[in-house]
Design an enzyme around this catalytic site. Structure first.
Site, PDB file in Angstrom:
ATOM      1  CD  GLU A 178      -3.507  -1.196   2.497  1.00  0.00           C
ATOM      2  OE1 GLU A 178      -3.026  -0.170   2.984  1.00  0.00           O
ATOM      3  OE2 GLU A 178      -3.810  -2.004   2.545  1.00  0.00           O
ATOM      4  CD  GLU A 189      -4.233  -6.087   3.273  1.00  0.00           C
ATOM      5  OE1 GLU A 189      -5.307  -4.888   3.439  1.00  0.00           O
ATOM      6  OE2 GLU A 189      -2.430  -5.199   3.043  1.00  0.00           O
TER       7      GLU A 189
END
Length: 502
Positions: free
Chosen positions: A176, A295
């Site tokens: 991320e 995720e």
């Protein structure tokens, strides 16, 4: 029942979406909350191995047949020095873990997690730190894990008691990195350049590895999908997958709208595919980029209590969402969405596996148990191996707050040609009424009905606890097969698995 509440599916063995990579049913263990300490590892637990791994948890992981587990993060990896987690445990430092503001004692590290993965019969998806570190630390870690011997880092591993290399195949290039919350947050150009050069170095150490570049942290990021385009502009020929992350929640209490959120997920995947294919065209490349949805889950129940946790403890309970029956329905729908994109989405990880937004929960010193979301995850992982088929669906629809034309019927179909098995996954989103369904399987006229599994509950907010399993499936579904047509009535808000075989 009116005609309006009738649906039909046609299934044909020639309508192939793509082969399902078993890694589509992966999960995730981050050094966060009680995922590691108190989750997979509890040294003093009566059911733990000599190394401290809870065997009751391992048995539940094996029941899920989890093929790969992403490790060690997550946000945590962006300030993690992997060297802190190897060598004699007594000599490992306790460090401030910045992502979740806890103390990381480093009792568990790379080698121990490799040991746990073997016990759990799963593979490791390893992540490298591209937040505070870069090329050097990443290539050293690949050498430590995957090189046989005769070099500094491989011989260090051998001195730590691991003569055989771990041979980790799948590696994430950071986590991320588009997120301002990330330690070492970068622009797309900064990340793309670093990811490219790190990828090149890692593949020089071990050319057999596969690499996952960071896509956007979620579809609502202001930089989405420009982040993907810029990152791939740098990395396209050196990486094998692009990651997607997304979490869902029913904060408003609007169940009809909540169960439609997978339409949003479908658009997210299609947008990322389109962006990948644009860069492919731009570069005149022959390579097709695959996706790693590494995720995904429901995450919102614990948000308030997580804000009240005192910093700098060791493994405090964080992100311990207690899942409802309606959450299990959405998880089933998420998994079906992934199956319908099996041609491009080759890996995915339910985040996470134990205690932290997880299908498996534990009591310290006590029992482990299955949350509501355990069941659809298990069903799709166990029965969803083979080829994903495109069902032709006719279903009544509804409108909700954020979505129009939401089909009451959600479905995915998997054909395991080798085992001669056909599995049909079904969700009835209707909050009030059952749904009459006819399924044309004349293409599989030699198959017989084996089982109709149903997960249903009159209480959408029902939960499972250590003492009570309020939500669990049964095999008393009403499906019948006659002359190439399955007839069934799907009860309101229900998850269904219809299994056929020779």
């Amino acid at each position: 029942m009116t005609d309006q509440k009738k649906a039909k599916i046609t299934i044909d063995r020639e309508f192939k979406i793509g082969e399902i990579d078993k890694r589509l049913y992966g999960s995730f263990i981050e050094h966060l909350g009680r995922a590691v300490y108190g989750g997979i590892y509890e040294l003093d637990h009566p059911e733990s191995t000599e190394q401290g791994f809870r065997t009751d948890v391992i048995e539940l992981v094996k029941e899920l047949q989890v093929p790969i587990v992403r490790y060690p993060g997550g946000n945590m990896v962006s300030a993690y020095n992997w060297e802190d987690g190897v060598g004699p445990v007594s000599q490992r430092p306790k460090k401030l873990e910045l992502a979740w503001r806890v103390i990381e004692p480093n009792y568990i590290g790379t080698n121990e997690f490799a040991d746990w993965a073997k016990l759990a019969q799963t593979e490791v998806m390893m992540a490298v730190n591209l937040g505070t570190r870069g090329i050097d630390a990443a290539r050293n870690l690949v050498e430590y894990c995957n090189h046989p011997s005769g070099s500094y880092w491989s011989d260090l591993r051998r001195s730590h008691g691991y003569k055989q290399p771990h041979a980790f195949k799948t590696w994430c290039l950071g986590n991320e990195m588009d997120g301002p919350w990330q330690v070492g947050h970068k622009t797309a150009d900064e990340y793309g350049r670093l990811a490219l050069e790190t990828a090149k170095a890692m593949k020089l150490v071990d050319p057999t590895i596969e690499l996952v570049a960071c896509g956007s942290s979620n579809a609502n990021m202001p930089t989405f999908p420009e982040w993907e385009a810029t990152t791939l502009d740098h990395t396209y020929e050196e990486v094998d997958y692009l990651s997607l992350h997304q979490y869902y929640g029913n904060r408003s209490g609007d169940t009809a709208n909540y169960l439609a959120k997978t339409l949003e997920m479908d658009d997210f995947i299609k947008t990322v595919i389109a962006t990948c294919d644009y860069i492919k065209a731009k570069k005149r490349s022959k390579k097709t980029m695959h996706l790693s949805f590494d995720e995904w889950n429901v995450w919102f129940h614990s948000n308030q209590q997580d804000q009240e946790i005192e910093p700098w403890g060791i493994a405090p309970p964080q992100l311990e969402d207690v899942y409802t029956f309606e959450d299990a329905l959405l998880v089933g729908s998420i998994l079906m969405t992934l199956l319908r994109h099996a041609d491009r989405v080759k890996m995915a990880c339910m985040a996470q596996l134990v205690n932290v937004i997880a299908p498996i929960m534990t009591e310290t010193g006590g029992s482990a148990w299955k949350q509501t979301i355990f069941y659809p995850y298990m069903h799709v992982s166990v029965f969803g191996r083979g080829t994903s088929l495109q069902p032709v669906v006719s279903s009544p629809k509804y409108d909700s707050k954020d979505f129009t034309d939401v089909p009451y019927l959600d479905s995915a179909v998997v054909w395991n040609e080798e085992k001669e098995e056909l599995t049909i996954f079904l969700l009835n989103r209707d909050l009030e009424e059952s749904l009459d369904l006819n399924i044309d399987i004349r293409s599989f006229s030699d198959y017989r009905l084996k089982e109709h599994i149903v997960l249903e509950n009159d209480n959408l907010k029902a939960v499972n606890t250590v003492n009570q399993t309020a939500v669990k499936p049964h095999s008393n579904g009403n499906a019948s097969l006659d002359a190439g047509t399955i007839s069934t009535q799907l009860s309101k808000t229900s998850w269904n698995v219809i299994r056929l075989g020779k």
